[in-house]
Design an enzyme around this catalytic site. Structure first.
Site, PDB file in Angstrom:
ATOM      1  CB  SER A  85      40.777  11.028  72.425  1.00 28.40           C
ATOM      2  OG  SER A  85      40.551  11.154  71.029  1.00 28.40           O
ATOM      3  CE1 TYR A 143      43.237   5.808  71.693  1.00 26.93           C
ATOM      4  CE2 TYR A 143      41.483   7.015  70.595  1.00 26.93           C
ATOM      5  CZ  TYR A 143      42.724   7.002  71.219  1.00 26.93           C
ATOM      6  OH  TYR A 143      43.427   8.170  71.372  1.00 26.93           O
TER       7      TYR A 143
HETATM    8  P1  NAD Z   1      52.601   7.981  70.529  1.00 29.02           P
HETATM    9  O1  NAD Z   1      52.584   6.700  69.825  1.00 29.02           O
HETATM   10  O2  NAD Z   1      53.704   8.912  70.264  1.00 29.02           O
HETATM   11  O3  NAD Z   1      52.544   7.758  72.095  1.00 29.02           O
HETATM   12  C1  NAD Z   1      51.867   6.696  72.695  1.00 29.02           C
HETATM   13  C2  NAD Z   1      52.846   6.020  73.631  1.00 29.02           C
HETATM   14  O4  NAD Z   1      52.152   5.041  74.408  1.00 29.02           O
HETATM   15  C3  NAD Z   1      53.950   5.267  72.935  1.00 29.02           C
HETATM   16  O5  NAD Z   1      55.054   6.098  72.689  1.00 29.02           O
HETATM   17  C4  NAD Z   1      54.289   4.164  73.928  1.00 29.02           C
HETATM   18  O6  NAD Z   1      55.457   4.480  74.636  1.00 29.02           O
HETATM   19  C5  NAD Z   1      53.136   4.184  74.904  1.00 29.02           C
HETATM   20  N1  NAD Z   1      52.588   2.857  75.132  1.00 29.02           N
HETATM   21  C6  NAD Z   1      51.684   2.191  74.384  1.00 29.02           C
HETATM   22  N2  NAD Z   1      51.445   0.995  74.929  1.00 29.02           N
HETATM   23  C7  NAD Z   1      52.209   0.903  76.043  1.00 29.02           C
HETATM   24  C8  NAD Z   1      52.397  -0.091  77.042  1.00 29.02           C
HETATM   25  N3  NAD Z   1      51.724  -1.247  77.025  1.00 29.02           N
HETATM   26  N4  NAD Z   1      53.288   0.168  78.035  1.00 29.02           N
HETATM   27  C9  NAD Z   1      53.971   1.321  78.066  1.00 29.02           C
HETATM   28  N5  NAD Z   1      53.814   2.301  77.155  1.00 29.02           N
HETATM   29  C10 NAD Z   1      52.940   2.087  76.165  1.00 29.02           C
HETATM   30  O7  NAD Z   1      51.198   8.677  70.223  1.00 29.02           O
HETATM   31  P2  NAD Z   1      50.459   9.956  70.829  1.00 29.02           P
HETATM   32  O8  NAD Z   1      49.457  10.305  69.831  1.00 29.02           O
HETATM   33  O9  NAD Z   1      51.406  10.988  71.294  1.00 29.02           O
HETATM   34  O10 NAD Z   1      49.689   9.344  72.059  1.00 29.02           O
HETATM   35  C11 NAD Z   1      49.686   9.912  73.347  1.00 29.02           C
HETATM   36  C12 NAD Z   1      48.277   9.929  73.908  1.00 29.02           C
HETATM   37  O11 NAD Z   1      47.496  10.841  73.125  1.00 29.02           O
HETATM   38  C13 NAD Z   1      47.554   8.597  73.869  1.00 29.02           C
HETATM   39  O12 NAD Z   1      46.852   8.395  75.078  1.00 29.02           O
HETATM   40  C14 NAD Z   1      46.566   8.778  72.736  1.00 29.02           C
HETATM   41  O13 NAD Z   1      45.427   7.966  72.896  1.00 29.02           O
HETATM   42  C15 NAD Z   1      46.244  10.241  72.887  1.00 29.02           C
HETATM   43  N6  NAD Z   1      45.647  10.858  71.698  1.00 29.02           N
HETATM   44  C16 NAD Z   1      46.305  10.862  70.498  1.00 29.02           C
HETATM   45  C17 NAD Z   1      45.691  11.421  69.397  1.00 29.02           C
HETATM   46  C18 NAD Z   1      46.360  11.433  68.042  1.00 29.02           C
HETATM   47  O14 NAD Z   1      45.683  11.741  67.051  1.00 29.02           O
HETATM   48  N7  NAD Z   1      47.650  11.133  67.943  1.00 29.02           N
HETATM   49  C19 NAD Z   1      44.424  11.994  69.507  1.00 29.02           C
HETATM   50  C20 NAD Z   1      43.780  11.974  70.739  1.00 29.02           C
HETATM   51  C21 NAD Z   1      44.409  11.399  71.829  1.00 29.02           C
END
Ligand code: NAD
Ligand code: MG
Length: 301
Positions: A193, A206
């Site tokens: 991230s 985080y």
């Molecule tokens: P999202 O909520 O759609 O996806 C995250 C997923 O993590 C969830 O759908 C869930 O299935 C899974 N998850 C969480 N805890 C879990 C567990 N204990 N066991 C199994 N699965 C689990 O959100 P997203 O933003 O698409 O996140 C995807 C990645 O992107 C993450 O690593 C997040 O940190 C990273 N990210 C997101 C952003 C943002 O602004 N959305 C920014 C930077 C990085």
């Protein structure tokens, strides 16, 4: 907003290509689901066109039910890959929708619910997914846990532990289980991230996991050179996914989500998927130990 008739290559002004804040408050329980989000996130459903760049590749994506993982699953499927996803049981409604999308295109989505904070589950997930797919060429480590807290004194040991287990320990367990099954040319893609290099005060646990993911990615890439397995990461900026309104940020930040980056808007998940495609295909054969930033103008370095 995106014109549904346009594919991902159509030239547009990136500032106005997708929704800009303000957004309505939309509190929901973690892990959150797509149908609770306004506006609906764009995962490339109507825009992503494949070129056969992943024909026959077998890919496992954690957190593939929603957000960035869902957009990546759609892109991989349209590029010709066999796709398996992992998710939490509470997210079954998202998975049903994605399954239907795959079926409508004559494809099968292999689904493996379960909690990645348990080592035994991570190990069996990799084995079971490889069994269902008939091998494992691409592992996308994407699942993540984010819970905003103003102060270190508000972070419980339980939260700290769950954030680290989901974001870091699971990455270690999944990679360890996957590597022996992977052929030369395979790819592991982690998800860090902008928080890994530019941490916010309210994301102490985080942000520190996201920094750790960068180090893990670069070190493992060196170890894997001899095996012919490439290891890279993607560093998103703010992305419009359930992670954020389900406790990832307080609701006042959701109202203005993405306004802090130069573009003044969040990314849609569809804008992340092409980086995951690039890092999975042989087009990135000379790229390993790298992190690609997709940040709306907020440089990672
Ligand atoms: P999202 O909520 O759609 O996806 C995250 C997923 O993590 C969830 O759908 C869930 O299935 C899974 N998850 C969480 N805890 C879990 C567990 N204990 N066991 C199994 N699965 C689990 O959100 P997203 O933003 O698409 O996140 C995807 C990645 O992107 C993450 O690593 C997040 O940190 C990273 N990210 C997101 C952003 C943002 O602004 N959305 C920014 C930077 C990085
Ligand atoms: Mg989800």
């Amino acid at each position: 907003m995106t014109d549904a008739t346009q594919n991902q290559w159509a030239m547009r002004d990136p500032l106005t290509q997708y929704a800009r804040p303000p957004f309505p408050r939309q509190p929901m329980d973690a892990p959150g689901t797509t149908d609770q989000m306004t506006p609906a996130p764009n995962h490339g459903e109507t825009s992503y066109k494949g070129l056969g760049r992943m024909e026959g590749r077998k890919a496992l994506i954690t957190g593939g039910d929603s957000g960035i993982g869902r957009a990546t699953a759609i892109a991989y499927m349209r590029e010709g890959a066999e796709v398996a996803i992992n998710y939490l049981q509470e997210e079954a409604s998202d998975v049903e929708g994605l399954k239907k999308l795959f079926e409508a295109e004559g494809k099968t989505l292999h689904t493996f619910p379960g909690d990645l904070t348990e080592e035994g589950f991570c190990t069996s997930l990799v084995k079971d997914a490889a069994g269902a797919l008939g091998g494992l060429d691409v592992l996308v480590i994407n699942a993540g846990k984010q819970t905003a807290q103003e102060s270190i004194f508000d972070i419980t040991t339980e939260q700290f532990d769950r954030t680290y287990k989901t974001n870091c320990y699971a990455m270690f367990w999944l990679a360890k289980a996957a590597i022996p099954l992977m052929p030369k040319g395979a790819a592991i893609i982690t998800t860090t991230s902008i928080q890994g290099s530019k941490p916010s005060a309210n994301l102490l646990d985080y942000a520190s996991t996201k920094w750790a993911i960068i180090g893990f990615t670069k070190s493992l890439a060196k170890q894997m050179t001899e095996r012919g397995i490439r290891v890279n990461g993607v560093a998103p900026g703010p992305v419009w996914t359930p992670l954020q309104p389900s406790g990832g940020q307080p609701q006042d930040v959701i109202e203005n989500f993405g306004d802090e980056v130069p573009y003044g808007r969040p990314a849609q998940p569809a804008e992340l998927a092409p980086a995951y495609v690039y890092l999975a295909t042989q087009e990135s054969g000379y790229v390993t130990g790298e992190v690609i930033g997709v940040t709306g103008g907020n440089p990672t370095a």
